[in-house]
Design a protein around this motif. Structure first.
Motif, PDB file in Angstrom:
ATOM      1  N   THR A 157      -2.399   1.284  -4.022  1.00  0.00           N
ATOM      2  CA  THR A 157      -3.178   2.124  -3.130  1.00  0.00           C
ATOM      3  C   THR A 157      -4.549   2.376  -3.694  1.00  0.00           C
ATOM      4  OG1 THR A 157      -3.163   4.145  -1.848  1.00  0.00           O
ATOM      5  CG2 THR A 157      -2.306   4.312  -4.080  1.00  0.00           C
ATOM      6  N   THR A 158      -5.237   3.366  -3.157  1.00  0.00           N
ATOM      7  CA  THR A 158      -6.638   3.526  -3.470  1.00  0.00           C
ATOM      8  C   THR A 158      -6.975   4.813  -4.177  1.00  0.00           C
ATOM      9  OG1 THR A 158      -7.044   4.606  -1.371  1.00  0.00           O
ATOM     10  CG2 THR A 158      -7.162   2.226  -1.409  1.00  0.00           C
ATOM     11  N   SER A 159      -6.249   5.873  -3.935  1.00  0.00           N
ATOM     12  CA  SER A 159      -6.649   7.150  -4.472  1.00  0.00           C
ATOM     13  C   SER A 159      -5.442   8.033  -4.713  1.00  0.00           C
ATOM     14  CB  SER A 159      -7.607   7.852  -3.512  1.00  0.00           C
ATOM     15  OG  SER A 159      -6.984   8.035  -2.270  1.00  0.00           O
ATOM     16  N   THR A 160      -5.628   9.073  -5.485  1.00  0.00           N
ATOM     17  CA  THR A 160      -4.547   9.992  -5.781  1.00  0.00           C
ATOM     18  C   THR A 160      -4.417  10.986  -4.643  1.00  0.00           C
ATOM     19  OG1 THR A 160      -5.018   9.776  -8.117  1.00  0.00           O
ATOM     20  CG2 THR A 160      -3.707  11.664  -7.439  1.00  0.00           C
ATOM     21  N   CYS A 161      -3.211  11.087  -4.071  1.00  0.00           N
ATOM     22  CA  CYS A 161      -2.984  11.946  -2.923  1.00  0.00           C
ATOM     23  C   CYS A 161      -1.691  12.717  -3.133  1.00  0.00           C
ATOM     24  CB  CYS A 161      -2.870  11.114  -1.635  1.00  0.00           C
ATOM     25  SG  CYS A 161      -4.176   9.897  -1.443  1.00  0.00           S
ATOM     26  N   SER A 162      -1.498  13.767  -2.356  1.00  0.00           N
ATOM     27  CA  SER A 162      -0.272  14.536  -2.480  1.00  0.00           C
ATOM     28  C   SER A 162       0.881  13.774  -1.864  1.00  0.00           C
ATOM     29  CB  SER A 162      -0.434  15.881  -1.769  1.00  0.00           C
ATOM     30  OG  SER A 162      -0.422  15.705  -0.374  1.00  0.00           O
ATOM     31  N   ASN A 163       2.098  14.189  -2.219  1.00  0.00           N
ATOM     32  CA  ASN A 163       3.276  13.464  -1.772  1.00  0.00           C
ATOM     33  C   ASN A 163       3.578  13.675  -0.298  1.00  0.00           C
ATOM     34  OD1 ASN A 163       3.800  12.327  -4.262  1.00  0.00           O
ATOM     35  ND2 ASN A 163       4.958  14.100  -4.971  1.00  0.00           N
ATOM     36  N   SER A 164       2.829  14.578   0.376  1.00  0.00           N
ATOM     37  CA  SER A 164       3.070  14.804   1.792  1.00  0.00           C
ATOM     38  C   SER A 164       2.233  13.887   2.673  1.00  0.00           C
ATOM     39  CB  SER A 164       2.761  16.265   2.154  1.00  0.00           C
ATOM     40  OG  SER A 164       1.414  16.580   1.855  1.00  0.00           O
ATOM     41  N   ASN A 165       1.485  12.978   2.082  1.00  0.00           N
ATOM     42  CA  ASN A 165       0.665  12.064   2.870  1.00  0.00           C
ATOM     43  C   ASN A 165       1.524  11.155   3.727  1.00  0.00           C
ATOM     44  OD1 ASN A 165      -1.715  13.051   1.952  1.00  0.00           O
ATOM     45  ND2 ASN A 165      -2.115  11.417   0.490  1.00  0.00           N
ATOM     46  N   VAL A 166       0.973  10.735   4.877  1.00  0.00           N
ATOM     47  CA  VAL A 166       1.656   9.814   5.763  1.00  0.00           C
ATOM     48  C   VAL A 166       0.617   8.890   6.375  1.00  0.00           C
ATOM     49  CG1 VAL A 166       1.475  11.358   7.756  1.00  0.00           C
ATOM     50  CG2 VAL A 166       3.272   9.624   7.709  1.00  0.00           C
TER      51      VAL A 166
ATOM     52  N   PHE B  40       0.846  -1.186   0.000  1.00  0.00           N
ATOM     53  CA  PHE B  40       0.000   0.000   0.000  1.00  0.00           C
ATOM     54  C   PHE B  40       0.885   1.241   0.000  1.00  0.00           C
ATOM     55  CE2 PHE B  40      -2.367   3.419   1.941  1.00  0.00           C
ATOM     56  CZ  PHE B  40      -3.640   3.295   1.415  1.00  0.00           C
ATOM     57  N   SER B  41       0.500   2.238  -0.786  1.00  0.00           N
ATOM     58  CA  SER B  41       1.182   3.521  -0.790  1.00  0.00           C
ATOM     59  C   SER B  41       0.156   4.634  -0.796  1.00  0.00           C
ATOM     60  CB  SER B  41       2.097   3.655  -2.010  1.00  0.00           C
ATOM     61  OG  SER B  41       2.617   4.966  -2.097  1.00  0.00           O
ATOM     62  N   ALA B  42       0.362   5.630   0.044  1.00  0.00           N
ATOM     63  CA  ALA B  42      -0.576   6.743   0.154  1.00  0.00           C
ATOM     64  C   ALA B  42      -0.213   7.909  -0.750  1.00  0.00           C
ATOM     65  CB  ALA B  42      -0.625   7.229   1.601  1.00  0.00           C
ATOM     66  N   THR B  43       0.757   7.734  -1.636  1.00  0.00           N
ATOM     67  CA  THR B  43       1.219   8.850  -2.457  1.00  0.00           C
ATOM     68  C   THR B  43       1.008   8.638  -3.938  1.00  0.00           C
ATOM     69  OG1 THR B  43       3.443   7.902  -2.541  1.00  0.00           O
ATOM     70  CG2 THR B  43       2.982   9.470  -0.788  1.00  0.00           C
ATOM     71  N   SER B  44       0.338   7.539  -4.318  1.00  0.00           N
ATOM     72  CA  SER B  44       0.069   7.300  -5.729  1.00  0.00           C
ATOM     73  C   SER B  44      -1.263   6.608  -5.855  1.00  0.00           C
ATOM     74  CB  SER B  44       1.182   6.456  -6.359  1.00  0.00           C
ATOM     75  OG  SER B  44       1.308   5.243  -5.665  1.00  0.00           O
ATOM     76  N   SER B  45      -1.671   6.303  -7.047  1.00  0.00           N
ATOM     77  CA  SER B  45      -3.013   5.767  -7.244  1.00  0.00           C
ATOM     78  C   SER B  45      -2.970   4.482  -8.023  1.00  0.00           C
ATOM     79  CB  SER B  45      -3.883   6.779  -7.989  1.00  0.00           C
ATOM     80  OG  SER B  45      -3.353   7.035  -9.262  1.00  0.00           O
ATOM     81  N   SER B  46      -4.045   3.701  -7.868  1.00  0.00           N
ATOM     82  CA  SER B  46      -4.225   2.483  -8.647  1.00  0.00           C
ATOM     83  C   SER B  46      -5.696   2.154  -8.645  1.00  0.00           C
ATOM     84  CB  SER B  46      -3.415   1.316  -8.055  1.00  0.00           C
ATOM     85  OG  SER B  46      -4.004   0.871  -6.871  1.00  0.00           O
ATOM     86  N   SER B  47      -6.054   1.070  -9.264  1.00  0.00           N
ATOM     87  CA  SER B  47      -7.450   0.644  -9.256  1.00  0.00           C
ATOM     88  C   SER B  47      -7.823   0.109  -7.895  1.00  0.00           C
ATOM     89  CB  SER B  47      -7.662  -0.436 -10.328  1.00  0.00           C
ATOM     90  OG  SER B  47      -6.850  -1.543 -10.036  1.00  0.00           O
ATOM     91  N   SER B  48      -9.116  -0.116  -7.702  1.00  0.00           N
ATOM     92  CA  SER B  48      -9.610  -0.563  -6.398  1.00  0.00           C
ATOM     93  C   SER B  48      -9.211  -1.975  -6.072  1.00  0.00           C
ATOM     94  CB  SER B  48     -11.147  -0.445  -6.354  1.00  0.00           C
ATOM     95  OG  SER B  48     -11.707  -1.263  -7.355  1.00  0.00           O
ATOM     96  N   SER B  49      -8.741  -2.708  -7.022  1.00  0.00           N
ATOM     97  CA  SER B  49      -8.220  -4.044  -6.730  1.00  0.00           C
ATOM     98  C   SER B  49      -7.124  -4.338  -7.725  1.00  0.00           C
ATOM     99  CB  SER B  49      -9.320  -5.099  -6.839  1.00  0.00           C
ATOM    100  OG  SER B  49      -9.803  -5.165  -8.153  1.00  0.00           O
ATOM    101  N   GLY B  50      -6.188  -5.131  -7.284  1.00  0.00           N
ATOM    102  CA  GLY B  50      -5.083  -5.447  -8.172  1.00  0.00           C
ATOM    103  C   GLY B  50      -3.991  -6.144  -7.430  1.00  0.00           C
ATOM    104  N   THR B  51      -2.857  -6.309  -8.061  1.00  0.00           N
ATOM    105  CA  THR B  51      -1.739  -7.036  -7.480  1.00  0.00           C
ATOM    106  C   THR B  51      -0.760  -6.065  -6.866  1.00  0.00           C
ATOM    107  OG1 THR B  51      -1.980  -8.752  -9.135  1.00  0.00           O
ATOM    108  CG2 THR B  51       0.115  -8.655  -7.955  1.00  0.00           C
ATOM    109  N   ALA B  52      -0.377  -6.324  -5.616  1.00  0.00           N
ATOM    110  CA  ALA B  52       0.602  -5.474  -4.960  1.00  0.00           C
ATOM    111  C   ALA B  52       1.969  -5.726  -5.548  1.00  0.00           C
ATOM    112  CB  ALA B  52       0.620  -5.757  -3.455  1.00  0.00           C
ATOM    113  N   THR B  53       2.715  -4.685  -5.740  1.00  0.00           N
ATOM    114  CA  THR B  53       4.069  -4.795  -6.282  1.00  0.00           C
ATOM    115  C   THR B  53       5.021  -4.084  -5.343  1.00  0.00           C
ATOM    116  OG1 THR B  53       3.977  -2.731  -7.523  1.00  0.00           O
ATOM    117  CG2 THR B  53       3.094  -4.709  -8.597  1.00  0.00           C
ATOM    118  N   THR B  54       6.295  -4.102  -5.700  1.00  0.00           N
ATOM    119  CA  THR B  54       7.273  -3.418  -4.871  1.00  0.00           C
ATOM    120  C   THR B  54       7.311  -1.931  -5.144  1.00  0.00           C
ATOM    121  OG1 THR B  54       8.931  -3.902  -6.549  1.00  0.00           O
ATOM    122  CG2 THR B  54       8.766  -5.414  -4.704  1.00  0.00           C
ATOM    123  N   THR B  55       6.445  -1.442  -6.025  1.00  0.00           N
ATOM    124  CA  THR B  55       6.409  -0.009  -6.302  1.00  0.00           C
ATOM    125  C   THR B  55       5.233   0.644  -5.609  1.00  0.00           C
ATOM    126  OG1 THR B  55       5.249  -0.489  -8.381  1.00  0.00           O
ATOM    127  CG2 THR B  55       7.631  -0.185  -8.469  1.00  0.00           C
TER     128      THR B  55
END
Length: 426
Positions: A83-92, A65-80
């Motif tokens: 996540t769920t939604s597009t957020c700013s890079n200051s998310n934590v 999971f990453s809070a700084t980028s976006s993807s579809s609501s389901s999918g395969t986790a990768t080493t990159t």
């Protein structure tokens, strides 16, 4: 009691945190799925699945999971990213909680992330082998949360999600269905589960159960939930001003509640069952760790036991319950800001419960989290400790475990056990 540990792995913080000097406890919390072989940790804006690499004999991690980028609501986790939604890079990521799913290789994960006045709650299921995220649901929180707690509903497959906040004496409750829907619970239902947010006027005694109630600023900083016999939910939570509330309810109403008052913030607490009775361990930052036993409507929080010497090693920061020595009865594991790891053995065999310190270990930095899992997949639980320096894995001494299991087998099946076997006294 024979308890020995080997520290079989140590993961430096620098391998998980790019700048250890900017370490923030709220963005680095280790959570473990009990009775499974998985653990999860949050670092800055990412959540990792931590698992033992049997081929390399070391701890590995997979970003899920990453809070700084976006993807579809389901999918395969990768080493990159995943996540769920597009957020700013200051998310934590500020809060993380995990429940095991209905299948061996699934987990239900709740994550709160954001920045400033924008905070998002996401709950999803993940296959911990294929790293496929499914049934993901998201909602917006109005304030910055400091705690997230997931627990199972009574008589349903739904998950209750509770978020508490830094700046307001309130909570938000959601119901997450395993089909991927997240629904906010109305305030009148919320009051039923949290009557402790409405307390009596005037002076609060150590056990005041008055019904003349009003709202007061109780900031919740610790919480735990327990469902007994799929009928009764026990919900305990501690506040920054030293109050522990316990609320017992069924699927329709509150059965009873109680309040206990300390002199300082409640840093951690844990509900558990032993010999058919519900117990509660409470850690206060300025007092001894207390064990409440045989909690029911009649006795409530009246039967208490102070764990000996638990206030000598600075403030207790975390606690968990685990059967370390495989005798079928739980031990209490406590971590402190004074860098100490303590193991207490309660004796529930007598009417008057007692406890003694059976293991002590000093580390080089404060301990922020303790959990356990069979992360090495050898059939025995390991203890995982999170400190400023990283993740420590303590493996039970296998020879001591073997001795105990041999003795147990001899006691249970003496007729079919080798007659030459002599139980070994530890």
């Amino acid at each position: 009691m024979d308890i020995k540990f080997y520290e079989m792995h140590f993961q430096p913080a620098e391998s998980l945190i790019s700048d250890a000097s900017n370490f923030d406890k709220t963005s680095f919390s280790l959570l473990c799925m009990t009775e499974r072989t998985d653990a999860f940790c949050a670092v800055s804006d990412k959540v990792y699945h931590v698992k033992w690499d049997t081929t390399r004999a070391e701890l590995g991690r997979q970003q899920i999971f990453s809070a700084t980028s976006s993807s579809s609501s389901s999918g395969t986790a990768t080493t990159t990213t995943t996540t769920t939604s597009t957020c700013s890079n200051s998310n934590v990521v500020v809060s993380l909680h995990v429940l095991h799913g209905n299948h061996d290789n699934t987990a239900i994960i709740g994550v709160v992330y954001g920045h400033g006045d924008k905070w998002t709650l996401t709950v999803f299921q993940i296959d911990t082998v294929a790293y496929v995220i499914s049934y993901q649901a998201t909602d917006t929180l109005q304030l910055k949360p400091n705690l997230l707690c997931l627990s199972r509903d009574i008589s349903t497959d739904n998950i209750t999600v509770v978020a508490t906040f830094y700046n307001e004496p309130c909570v938000e409750m959601f119901t997450y269905s395993l089909s991927g829907f997240l629904t906010k619970v109305e305030s009148n239902i919320l009051k039923m589960y949290y009557p402790g947010l409405y307390r009596c006027r005037g002076t609060i005694d150590r056990r005041n159960s008055s019904t003349d109630l009003k709202r007061v600023p109780d900031y919740i900083i610790s919480m735990d939930a327990l469902v007994q016999d799929n009928e009764t939910r026990y919900l305990a939570y501690g506040t920054v001003d030293g109050k522990v509330h316990i609320n017992v309810s069924n699927s329709t109403e509150t059965l009873w509640s109680d309040l206990y008052d300390w002199e300082g913030p409640i840093s951690a607490l844990r509900l558990f069952t032993v010999r058919g009775q519900v117990c509660l361990v409470v850690c206060c930052m300025v007092e001894q760790v207390v064990l409440f036993t045989n909690i029911n409507e009649e006795t409530k929080l009246s039967k208490e036991l102070q764990l000996p010497d638990s206030s000598l090693y600075d403030s207790p920061t975390c606690v968990t319950i685990m059967d370390i020595n495989h005798d079928g009865e739980p031990e209490i594991l406590v971590g402190t800001y004074g860098c100490c790891f303590l193991v207490y053995k309660p004796d529930f065999s007598q009417s008057q419960v007692s406890a003694k310190l059976v293991y002590f270990r000093q580390f080089n930095s404060p301990i922020y989290s303790i959990c356990f899992s069979d992360i090495t997949v050898d059939g025995l639980y390991e203890v995982l400790l999170l400190s400023f320096n990283g993740i420590h894995i303590l493996q039970r001494c296998l020879s001591a475990a073997k001795r105990y299991l041999d003795n147990l087998l001899y006691e249970i099946y003496p007729a079919v056990t080798n007659h030459s076997h002599e139980p070994v006294v530890s």
